[in-house]
Design a protein around this motif. Structure first.
Motif, short mmCIF file in Angstrom:
data_model
loop_
_atom_site.label_atom_id
_atom_site.label_comp_id
_atom_site.label_asym_id
_atom_site.label_seq_id
_atom_site.Cartn_x
_atom_site.Cartn_y
_atom_site.Cartn_z
N ALA A 194 0.83 -1.21 0.00
CA ALA A 194 0.00 0.00 0.00
C ALA A 194 0.86 1.26 0.00
N ASP A 199 -1.10 4.53 -1.58
CA ASP A 199 -2.53 4.38 -1.29
C ASP A 199 -2.76 4.65 0.19
N GLU A 201 -5.44 5.51 2.04
CA GLU A 201 -6.59 4.95 2.76
C GLU A 201 -6.45 3.45 2.97
N THR A 202 -5.86 2.75 2.01
CA THR A 202 -5.62 1.32 2.22
C THR A 202 -4.59 1.12 3.32
N GLN A 205 -6.29 1.63 6.71
CA GLN A 205 -7.15 0.53 7.13
C GLN A 205 -6.34 -0.70 7.50
#
Length: 238
Positions: A194, A199, A201-202, A205
């Protein structure tokens, strides 16, 4: 980072000035409490802790008073220090708070991380896998922790890192990293992917789930060790 059996060896003795000893005492006692080696309601003997750490009783008393101020211990006049009640919800709350901050740090790192830092993390992931393969349980938690430290450096958010460290100070010293490397062994590479993809937001999370899962596994281990068995029995009797 992951859940492992409690390390029964004596804590590492730090070299340093007298002013560091109360912090060493706090770390040692906090480890005893959050690992389930001492249970709520148990009295802590100053002389035994002093002997275990190779220090005098004065810094032990100072460290225990500080833990009492934090709510981990209760001080009973003329009786001493007793471990305060701690619940599964307490532990889950600490990991939830840590996961929130760690997730934000991962998101910021995804936006700011350099190619050189990505290479460092990739090397770390390989080193972790090699340590697991060779069964180097002493190195595994240190390598796993360094992954997070490097990610935090990439995030360039010093105040958030300070907040993260403050929350972490209430958790077991070694993060229980050695006992279930299958989680870290797959979750760190996913985080690295990620970050490479920028990325945010990935990454957020994945990190949140990584830390929160850690807390859930710790609660399961402490329950298996019977940390809350006495309180459960009392509720049944009532």
């Amino acid at each position: 980072m992951d859940v492992a059996p409690v390390d029964q060896r004596e804590p590492r003795r730090r070299s340093g000035k007298r002013t560091q000893l109360p912090d060493q005492v706090k770390a040692y006692v906090r480890e005893l409490i959050t690992s389930g080696q001492v249970r709520p309601g148990e009295f802590l003997r100053i002389e035994r802790i002093a002997e275990a750490l190779g220090t005098s009783q004065s810094p032990v008393r100072e460290g225990l008073l500080s833990l009492a101020n934090e709510g981990l211990l209760n001080f009973l006049p003329r009786r001493g220090f007793v471990v305060a009640p701690i619940t599964a919800e307490d532990i889950n709350d600490l990991y939830w708070a840590q996961a929130q901050v760690a997730g934000e740090l991962a998101a910021r790192a995804a936006a700011k991380i350099t190619d050189e830092q990505l290479d460092v993390l990739a090397a770390n992931v390989k080193q972790y896998a090699q340590a697991v393969k060779s069964g180097d349980w002493e190195a595994i938690p240190e390598i796993g922790l360094e992954f997070h430290n490097e990610l935090h450096r990439a995030a360039q958010a010093h105040k958030l890192v300070m907040l993260f460290d403050h929350i972490t100070s209430n958790l077991p010293n070694r993060y229980y990293s050695a006992g279930n490397p299958k989680h870290t062994g797959t979750e760190h590479p996913a985080l690295l992917k990620a970050l490479r993809n920028r990325d945010a937001e990935t990454a957020r999370q994945l990190m949140f789930d990584h830390i929160l899962g850690q807390g859930h596994r710790l609660v399961e281990i402490l329950a298996e060790r019977g940390l809350w068995a006495d309180s459960a029995q009392l509720e049944e009797e009532v």
